[in-house]
Design an enzyme around this catalytic site. Structure first.
Site, PDB file in Angstrom:
ATOM      1  N   PRO A 168       0.781  -0.961   0.297  1.00  0.00           N
ATOM      2  CA  PRO A 168      -0.137  -0.187  -0.072  1.00  0.00           C
ATOM      3  C   PRO A 168       1.004   1.157   0.623  1.00  0.00           C
ATOM      4  CG  PRO A 168      -0.677  -1.604   1.354  1.00  0.00           C
ATOM      5  CD  PRO A 168       0.437  -2.077   1.030  1.00  0.00           C
ATOM      6  N   GLU A 169       0.409   1.887  -0.822  1.00  0.00           N
ATOM      7  CA  GLU A 169       1.085   3.758  -0.871  1.00  0.00           C
ATOM      8  C   GLU A 169       0.239   4.898   0.008  1.00  0.00           C
ATOM      9  OE1 GLU A 169       3.396   4.531  -4.383  1.00  0.00           O
ATOM     10  OE2 GLU A 169       4.396   1.567  -4.264  1.00  0.00           O
TER      11      GLU A 169
ATOM     12  N   LYS B 257       1.323   7.968   4.460  1.00  0.00           N
ATOM     13  CA  LYS B 257       0.969   6.340   3.659  1.00  0.00           C
ATOM     14  C   LYS B 257       0.147   6.342   5.223  1.00  0.00           C
ATOM     15  CE  LYS B 257       4.567   5.397   0.832  1.00  0.00           C
ATOM     16  NZ  LYS B 257       5.945   4.528   0.477  1.00  0.00           N
TER      17      LYS B 257
END
Length: 390
Positions: free
Chosen positions: A2-3, A54
């Site tokens: 995940p970004e 993030k």
């Protein structure tokens, strides 16, 4: 992995899925998670989410008259390599659901779950964004741009631009696939010195004679690197999906697959940066390319692999057995001093550090809706953060 866009899609999912639900009772943590317990109990509360870079903040807000009386509680999540949120029936919880929030009666009992198969994700109580992170590339563009250009004397910008883009002190929300796509669009060699690339932007000023519409058109037609750090993640958010769309299988990633131009694509070359992260590019790698580094070119092998097959450098094999294996072997548990330390924000430490002796192929992370295919392709990670520092 995940970004920034994935964290924002997760916050949208939580707000849409939980907007009409009332939760109640205690928050339940899985016994295998090393994250902190969540000391919250209320007979009726609502859940809302927001994202920054993030990180994702989850807020638990008791309703009027709920018992026991208490103040709202906020938690900040960093997703690690495989974190996501899912809403599921309480009697059919997804595997690896390490934190669970249950709905209150009446009606079918549901659970909002933080699912993390690799367990590099982390949550903190209190709701404060992690200190040291820069402004969000998606939501705080002007502050983000100013923060970068004001700090170009920092030694972080002595490094190659591909490494500087993972420094969350300045590029909060950028990870491995985003840096490849941004540099590719501008034809910037990934191992060009970061300061060399960015200093020219300090002098870039639109002509005062241009009208507002002309300035906007010029920006859209000729964006610079910092503008793409904002607009490229925004494109991914607008695609939707990524495990949070109406589809729950491989089809959910089809739009993202079609969107990718560089990252893991056939015909592109790859090298590892000094942190062991794979950077994808086309053409000359640049003057700061690692000495002795061998560039590998991705070959087309019929059907293209899914984006998640190109997203995560597998973690190195652990040099110490897990708690379960230690117990089976009669070995003492690791002390805190023996446990691996988190890396710094400079390395975007959401992912485990790469072993000096190399890496082994790992199983693609699968978490709830985020189903992934298995291929033999090299799988560069999306972001290098780990536990205490997304």
């Amino acid at each position: 992995m995940p970004e920034g866009p994935e964290l924002h899609l997760a916050s949208h999912f939580v707000n849409e899925a939980c907007g009409g639900l009332v939760f109640g009772g205690c928050v339940e943590k899985s016994p295998v998670s090393r994250n902190p317990e969540v000391p919250f109990e209320s007979s009726a509360y609502r859940i809302s989410a927001s994202a920054r870079g993030k990180e994702l903040r989850l807020t638990l807000s008791p309703l009027p008259g709920a018992r026991p009386p208490r103040e709202p509680l906020a938690l900040v999540f960093r997703f690690g390599m495989s974190g996501s949120f899912q809403l599921a029936p309480s009697d059919a919880l997804p595997p690896h659901a390490h934190l669970r929030f249950y709905t209150a009666p009446p009606g079918p009992r549901l659970a909002l779950c933080f699912v993390d198969i690799r367990r590099f994700g982390h949550w903190d109580l209190g709701g404060e964004w992690q200190p040291g992170r820069g402004p969000c590339v998606l939501l705080e563009y002007e502050q983000f741009r100013e923060n970068v250009l004001r700090n170009l004397a920092n030694k972080a910008f002595d490094r190659p631009i591909c490494e500087a883009l993972l420094d969350q002190r300045f590029f909060n929300g950028i990870g491995n696939y985003l840096r490849a796509e941004i540099l590719y669009r501008l034809r910037i060699p990934p191992f060009e010195k970061a300061r060399t690339v960015l200093e020219a932007l300090q002098q870039r000023r639109p002509s005062p004679e241009l009208t507002l519409s002309q300035k906007i058109r010029a920006k859209l037609q000729n964006p610079d690197l910092l503008e793409l750090c904002h607009s490229v993640p925004k494109e991914v958010v607008q695609l939707g999906g990524k495990g949070y769309g109406p589809e729950s299988g491989e089809e959910d990633f089809a739009a993202f697959q079609a969107w990718l131009r560089c990252y893991g694509m056939p015909g592109m070359s790859s090298l590892q940066d000094r942190h062991g992260r794979t950077i994808w590019f086309q053409g000359d790698p640049g003057p700061l390319a690692p000495k002795g580094g061998k560039s590998r070119k991705k070959k087309s092998k019929g059907a293209q692999q899914g984006p998640e097959d190109r997203t995560a450098d597998p973690p190195p094999p652990s040099k110490a057995p897990s708690r379960t294996r230690r117990a089976r072997r009669g070995l003492p548990e690791q002390t805190k001093a023996q446990q691996p330390k988190a890396t710094s924000l400079q390395q975007d430490p959401e992912a485990p550090p790469v072993s000096e002796k190399g890496k082994r192929k790992g199983r693609p992370a699968t978490s709830g809706r985020r189903r992934r295919q298995k291929t033999k392709a090299d799988t560069p990670s999306l972001e290098p953060e780990r536990t205490s520092a997304s």
